[in-house]
Design a protein around this motif. Sequence first.
Motif, PDB file in Angstrom:
ATOM      1  N   SER A  34     -13.801 -66.629   5.944  1.00 10.32           N
ATOM      2  CA  SER A  34     -14.961 -67.578   6.374  1.00 10.32           C
ATOM      3  C   SER A  34     -15.849 -67.405   5.485  1.00 10.32           C
ATOM      4  O   SER A  34     -16.270 -66.603   4.408  1.00 10.32           O
ATOM      5  CB  SER A  34     -14.838 -66.532   7.541  1.00 10.32           C
ATOM      6  OG  SER A  34     -15.255 -65.762   8.211  1.00 10.32           O
ATOM      7  N   ASP A  35     -17.177 -67.896   6.283  1.00 16.92           N
ATOM      8  CA  ASP A  35     -17.909 -67.426   5.883  1.00 16.92           C
ATOM      9  C   ASP A  35     -18.433 -65.873   5.197  1.00 16.92           C
ATOM     10  O   ASP A  35     -19.379 -65.381   4.523  1.00 16.92           O
ATOM     11  CB  ASP A  35     -19.439 -67.875   6.558  1.00 16.92           C
ATOM     12  CG  ASP A  35     -19.689 -69.713   6.503  1.00 16.92           C
ATOM     13  OD1 ASP A  35     -18.933 -70.256   5.493  1.00 16.92           O
ATOM     14  OD2 ASP A  35     -20.174 -70.173   7.368  1.00 16.92           O
ATOM     15  N   THR A  61      -6.819 -65.836   5.741  1.00 14.18           N
ATOM     16  CA  THR A  61      -8.395 -65.905   6.517  1.00 14.18           C
ATOM     17  C   THR A  61      -9.242 -65.321   5.370  1.00 14.18           C
ATOM     18  O   THR A  61      -9.421 -64.817   4.845  1.00 14.18           O
ATOM     19  CB  THR A  61      -8.219 -64.946   7.771  1.00 14.18           C
ATOM     20  OG1 THR A  61      -6.703 -65.263   8.404  1.00 14.18           O
ATOM     21  CG2 THR A  61      -9.214 -64.644   9.095  1.00 14.18           C
ATOM     22  N   GLU A 121     -16.256 -58.143  10.448  1.00 15.24           N
ATOM     23  CA  GLU A 121     -16.705 -59.416  10.555  1.00 15.24           C
ATOM     24  C   GLU A 121     -17.889 -59.941  11.624  1.00 15.24           C
ATOM     25  O   GLU A 121     -18.805 -60.438  11.531  1.00 15.24           O
ATOM     26  CB  GLU A 121     -15.534 -60.356  10.043  1.00 15.24           C
ATOM     27  CG  GLU A 121     -16.058 -62.105  10.563  1.00 15.24           C
ATOM     28  CD  GLU A 121     -14.661 -62.826  10.396  1.00 15.24           C
ATOM     29  OE1 GLU A 121     -15.302 -63.504  10.295  1.00 15.24           O
ATOM     30  OE2 GLU A 121     -13.721 -62.197  11.178  1.00 15.24           O
TER      31      GLU A 121
END
Length: 227
Positions: free
Chosen positions: A65-66, A63, A42
């Motif tokens: 995210s983008d 979890t 990430e």
Amino acid sequence: MKRNIALIPAAGVGARFGAGKPKQYVEINGKTVLQHTVGIFERHPQIDFTAVIVSPEDNFFQTASDKVGVFKVGGETRAETVRNGVNILLQQGIAAETDNILVHDAARCCLPAEAVSRLIDTAADAEQGGILAVPVADTLKRAAEDGRIEETVSRTGLWQAQTPQLFQTALLQRALSVADLERVTDEASAVEMLGVKPLLVSGDTRNLKLTLPQDEFIVRLLLANRP
């Protein structure tokens, strides 16, 4: 432009580790092993997206995210999990056939960022792909059936495979579709069955795989001293 997508198979049960839970969910230094591993990719500037492939029944890792997505399409074996992961990335348009997929063990949470960069810089444009690996340093013995040494095996030319293992999406999908998955020990072995010879890229001895309970002590030290 060609993108670099990390794929982390995390559907295993970690039976050899013996923690009463999948080893990727063992907590070390305040985070689970899987969180440490995902964080490596990430944060890496050359990784565009990270796909975590878990079992359909997994409710531990949420979890997203983008740059991180969780996909509940894990199979009974690592090879099946990777195959399912590659297919879902293609089906959802996250990966194109010409993109690179870097398959990495969830339990290798001490991977140095520079090793990822070295793999991408060396193999990202190579049609045959490449893997991180280190030359075998120890003397090797072949065991006889009675447990005694049968012979000493020359380590000349022998390398110990690590991950990530980087291949173009289309090549990896074809390798995992054609190969007998029971014979697949890692992604490179599936690609080799097609007659393709991946590159060996210098890995790192810190890229330890958490397999047995005694490995945890070393992993804790490595994570505590990681920049």
